[in-house]
Design a protein around this motif. Structure first.
Motif, short mmCIF file in Angstrom:
data_model
loop_
_atom_site.label_atom_id
_atom_site.label_comp_id
_atom_site.label_asym_id
_atom_site.label_seq_id
_atom_site.Cartn_x
_atom_site.Cartn_y
_atom_site.Cartn_z
N TRP A 170 0.83 -1.21 0.00
CA TRP A 170 0.00 0.00 0.00
C TRP A 170 0.86 1.26 0.00
O TRP A 170 0.42 2.30 -0.47
CB TRP A 170 -0.95 -0.01 1.18
CG TRP A 170 -1.96 -1.11 1.15
CD1 TRP A 170 -2.35 -1.90 2.19
CD2 TRP A 170 -2.74 -1.57 0.03
NE1 TRP A 170 -3.29 -2.80 1.79
CE2 TRP A 170 -3.55 -2.63 0.48
CE3 TRP A 170 -2.82 -1.20 -1.31
CZ2 TRP A 170 -4.44 -3.31 -0.37
CZ3 TRP A 170 -3.69 -1.87 -2.16
CH2 TRP A 170 -4.48 -2.91 -1.69
N TYR A 171 2.08 1.17 0.50
CA TYR A 171 3.01 2.30 0.38
C TYR A 171 3.22 2.62 -1.10
O TYR A 171 3.23 3.79 -1.51
CB TYR A 171 4.33 1.93 1.06
CG TYR A 171 5.41 2.97 0.95
CD1 TYR A 171 5.54 3.97 1.93
CD2 TYR A 171 6.33 2.95 -0.09
CE1 TYR A 171 6.55 4.92 1.84
CE2 TYR A 171 7.34 3.90 -0.19
CZ TYR A 171 7.44 4.89 0.78
OH TYR A 171 8.44 5.82 0.69
N LEU A 172 3.38 1.59 -1.92
CA LEU A 172 3.55 1.78 -3.36
C LEU A 172 2.26 2.24 -4.03
O LEU A 172 2.27 3.08 -4.92
CB LEU A 172 4.03 0.47 -4.00
CG LEU A 172 5.47 0.06 -3.74
CD1 LEU A 172 5.71 -1.37 -4.21
CD2 LEU A 172 6.42 1.01 -4.45
N TYR A 173 1.16 1.68 -3.60
CA TYR A 173 -0.15 2.00 -4.20
C TYR A 173 -0.54 3.46 -3.91
O TYR A 173 -1.20 4.10 -4.71
CB TYR A 173 -1.19 1.04 -3.63
CG TYR A 173 -2.55 1.10 -4.27
CD1 TYR A 173 -2.84 0.31 -5.38
CD2 TYR A 173 -3.56 1.91 -3.76
CE1 TYR A 173 -4.09 0.33 -5.96
CE2 TYR A 173 -4.82 1.93 -4.33
CZ TYR A 173 -5.08 1.14 -5.43
OH TYR A 173 -6.33 1.17 -6.01
N ALA A 174 -0.13 3.97 -2.74
CA ALA A 174 -0.38 5.35 -2.32
C ALA A 174 -1.86 5.72 -2.33
O ALA A 174 -2.28 6.63 -3.04
CB ALA A 174 0.42 6.32 -3.19
N PRO A 175 -2.68 5.03 -1.53
CA PRO A 175 -4.10 5.40 -1.42
C PRO A 175 -4.26 6.67 -0.58
O PRO A 175 -3.27 7.21 -0.05
CB PRO A 175 -4.72 4.19 -0.71
CG PRO A 175 -3.60 3.69 0.14
CD PRO A 175 -2.33 3.92 -0.64
N ASN A 176 -5.48 7.12 -0.43
CA ASN A 176 -5.74 8.28 0.43
C ASN A 176 -5.64 7.90 1.90
O ASN A 176 -5.15 8.69 2.72
CB ASN A 176 -7.13 8.86 0.15
CG ASN A 176 -7.23 9.42 -1.25
OD1 ASN A 176 -6.40 10.19 -1.67
ND2 ASN A 176 -8.26 9.02 -1.98
#
Length: 206
Positions: free
Chosen positions: A147-153
């Motif tokens: 999720w660090y890579l995906y960078a969601p809100n």
């Protein structure tokens, strides 16, 4: 933002967390946690009230719709529950990004970016290892790194410090801070305050 949310269990529940902030929500019963996560997964709808992301009202319909709106989850004991052990470390990271980036697997620049990130975490040598060959500490990093890579809100962390292993807890704290430093809002859901005391931030009790 939750604004005056009512469900069959939660009454008049409100909070707001901004990009790069961490919010701790301490709940006294499992049903409260389930209603919060079910609202954000689209499993239930609020009886009344509003859920907003970036000041925009949203009506989440499913977990994939949640991801599309920038809401992602890290489950309890993520190194056991969130990943595909018959796939490599790099493939597990790529799966999350492939939801966001069309034709991800055909774009060499994105694959190179994964290797670059792994180098910064000193994990590049494990990129092609299947997860069942790696130890829990590395897998714990991967669970957050996807999720660090995906960078969601916003990332919702469910019982993030339930593990008794001190090293796993230290890794979890470090990865939560890394999410924060990337401008991602982080919500920690825990039934026990002592699990989250190592992270100093605003705490909400429900």
């Amino acid at each position: 933002e939750f604004k005056n949310i009512y469900t069959s269990h939660i009454k008049n529940f409100s909070f707001k967390v901004r990009p790069g902030e961490i919010l701790k929500i301490i709940y006294l019963d499992d049903e409260s946690c389930e209603h919060i996560t079910d609202l954000l997964r689209g499993n239930i709808k609020p009886i009344s009230g509003e859920i907003k992301i970036l000041n925009r009202n949203i009506n989440i319909k499913s977990i994939s719709h949640a991801h599309d709106n920038g809401v992602c989850f890290i489950e309890e004991s993520p190194y056991e529950n969130m990943l595909f052990y018959n796939m490599t470390l790099g493939e597990n990271l790529g799966l999350a990004l492939s939801e966001k980036v069309p034709f991800f697997w055909f774009r060499k620049s994105y694959k190179r970016s994964i290797l670059t990130i792994l180098e910064s975490f000193n994990l590049e040598e494990y990129a092609h290892f299947k997860l069942h060959k790696l130890d829990p500490q590395i897998i714990q990093v991967v669970a957050y790194l996807r999720w660090y890579l995906y960078a969601p809100n916003v990332v919702i962390c469910i019982k993030p410090f339930i593990e008794l292993d001190i090293r796993l807890q230290e890794i979890t704290i470090d990865m939560i801070q890394r999410l924060k430093s990337r401008g991602i809002a982080v919500i920690l859901l825990s039934p026990i305050f002592s699990e989250t005391y190592k992270i100093e931030t605003h705490t909400l009790y429900i």
